[in-house]
Motif scaffolding. Structure first.
Motif, PDB file in Angstrom:
ATOM      1  N   SER A 190      -6.120   5.076   5.557  1.00 11.09           N
ATOM      2  CA  SER A 190      -7.107   4.714   4.554  1.00 11.09           C
ATOM      3  C   SER A 190      -7.757   3.355   4.637  1.00 11.09           C
ATOM      4  CB  SER A 190      -6.267   4.405   3.308  1.00 11.09           C
ATOM      5  OG  SER A 190      -5.178   3.122   3.617  1.00 11.09           O
ATOM      6  N   GLN A 191      -8.640   2.860   3.988  1.00  9.91           N
ATOM      7  CA  GLN A 191      -9.214   1.539   4.247  1.00  9.91           C
ATOM      8  C   GLN A 191      -8.351   0.262   4.231  1.00  9.91           C
ATOM      9  OE1 GLN A 191     -12.315   1.561   1.362  1.00  9.91           O
ATOM     10  NE2 GLN A 191     -14.053   2.138   2.636  1.00  9.91           N
TER      11      GLN A 191
ATOM     12  N   ASN B 156       0.743  -1.339   0.043  1.00  9.82           N
ATOM     13  CA  ASN B 156       0.096   0.027   0.198  1.00  9.82           C
ATOM     14  C   ASN B 156       0.985   1.296   0.110  1.00  9.82           C
ATOM     15  OD1 ASN B 156      -2.527   1.644   0.189  1.00  9.82           O
ATOM     16  ND2 ASN B 156      -1.779   1.982   2.458  1.00  9.82           N
TER      17      ASN B 156
ATOM     18  N   PRO C 109      -3.403  10.654   7.752  1.00 10.29           N
ATOM     19  CA  PRO C 109      -4.415   9.945   6.840  1.00 10.29           C
ATOM     20  C   PRO C 109      -4.274   8.535   7.130  1.00 10.29           C
ATOM     21  CG  PRO C 109      -2.429  10.576   5.813  1.00 10.29           C
ATOM     22  CD  PRO C 109      -2.309  11.284   6.943  1.00 10.29           C
TER      23      PRO C 109
ATOM     24  N   GLU D 224      -5.072   0.465   5.298  1.00  9.26           N
ATOM     25  CA  GLU D 224      -4.712   0.323   6.435  1.00  9.26           C
ATOM     26  C   GLU D 224      -5.484   0.143   7.744  1.00  9.26           C
ATOM     27  OE1 GLU D 224      -1.500   4.292   6.452  1.00  9.26           O
ATOM     28  OE2 GLU D 224      -3.296   4.707   6.051  1.00  9.26           O
TER      29      GLU D 224
END
Length: 301
Positions: free
Chosen positions: A268-269, A148, A266, A271
């Protein structure tokens, strides 16, 4: 209140304070990370030595030093541990003051599992199938995060690795927490003082050159370092290790929440997925340890 309840409270407070550390280091983000580390080492030494004197542990501290000097293997192990924990402190301070709280949190979630692997490698400790599975699942999450990010999460891995190495080096050395911190910071003290002399002579020091608030925060960092360590020692003395191991997840959870909610890093999905996998791995790991410990207690009863 029973000793076990006191132990749980002390351990919980220790890990909660460690989790809240970013709030403190953020107040010093205008100071270079290396100088914050130097200040932390110097003032930790000053306050722990004062604590040793106030609590009447001078004889014990001298006895500890004599023991270490007469057992050279332990002496050099502790010297090594002192440098490794200093590196860990630096990484933590740098990560917090450079907006890497989520990665810092990841490092302390990974650390227990990395420590387990070190236990197998260096101390021939045995793991159950569930514990091996938990370790494998957690490292799958690290691979997901690596893909990612497009790079290896170095901050998290170095924080986890340095703390795990510190644990290996200190495993066989039994020292009181306060006296142990005094000795560990003593080993780093000459380097910290030497570097501070360099900073002052080249007019790069923030201490005594910014404002009174900065000076006070840097001095108090010694107390901030010592208090949770003393609480942790009290907790460890009164509760089983499996329970202590479970409570330790309070700290990275607080750091994660601070990073997302307060500092708006931040998240994210992907993570969220990776952290969920790690949480599942930790539940599997901790659950298997609790079952294992209770079975052992039942057999010995």
């Amino acid at each position: 209140m029973s000793n076990e309840k006191k132990g749980v409270l002390a351990a919980f407070l220790a890990y909660a304070l460690w989790g809240a550390f970013p709030l403190y280091w953020k107040l010093l983000e205008h100071v270079p990370s290396m100088e914050i580390l130097l200040s932390r080492v110097i003032w930790s030494f000053v306050f722990t030595v004062l604590a040793v004197i106030v609590f009447g542990m001078r004889k014990e501290l001298l006895a500890d030093l004599k023991y270490l000097w007469s057992h050279q293997k332990h002496f050099w192990q502790l010297v090594g541990a002192s440098f490794v924990i200093s590196m860990n402190w630096f990484l933590y301070i740098w990560a917090v003051t450079h907006n890497h709280l989520i990665e810092t949190s990841l490092g302390y979630y990974i650390n227990p599992l990395l420590s387990v692997i070190f236990g197998v490698v260096f101390f021939k400790e045995a793991l159950s199938r569930a514990q091996w599975a938990a370790t494998g699942i957690a490292f799958m999450a690290v691979i997901i995060l690596t893909i990612n990010y497009g790079s290896i999460p170095w901050v998290a891995l170095l924080i986890a690795l340095s703390f795990a190495i510190y644990g290996v080096l200190k495993k066989k050395i039994k020292l009181d927490a306060t006296r142990g911190l005094a000795i560990e910071t003593l080993f780093i003290l000459p380097f910290a003082l030497g570097y501070y002399v360099y900073l002052f002579t080249t007019n790069q020091a923030s201490f005594l050159h910014v404002d009174v608030k900065t000076d006070i925060l840097m001095i108090v960092s010694g107390i901030v370092t010592a208090i949770p360590l003393i609480l942790f020692a009290k907790g460890a003395q009164n509760i089983p290790l499996y329970l202590l191991g479970f409570i330790q997840y309070v700290s990275p959870t607080i750091v994660l929440v601070l990073g997302i909610v307060l500092y708006k890093e931040p998240f994210s999905q992907i993570e969220l997925l990776a952290f969920s996998i790690i949480w599942a791995a930790l539940l599997l790991f901790s659950g298997s340890k609790i079952i294992e410990t209770r079975r052992a207690q039942h057999k010995s009863a």
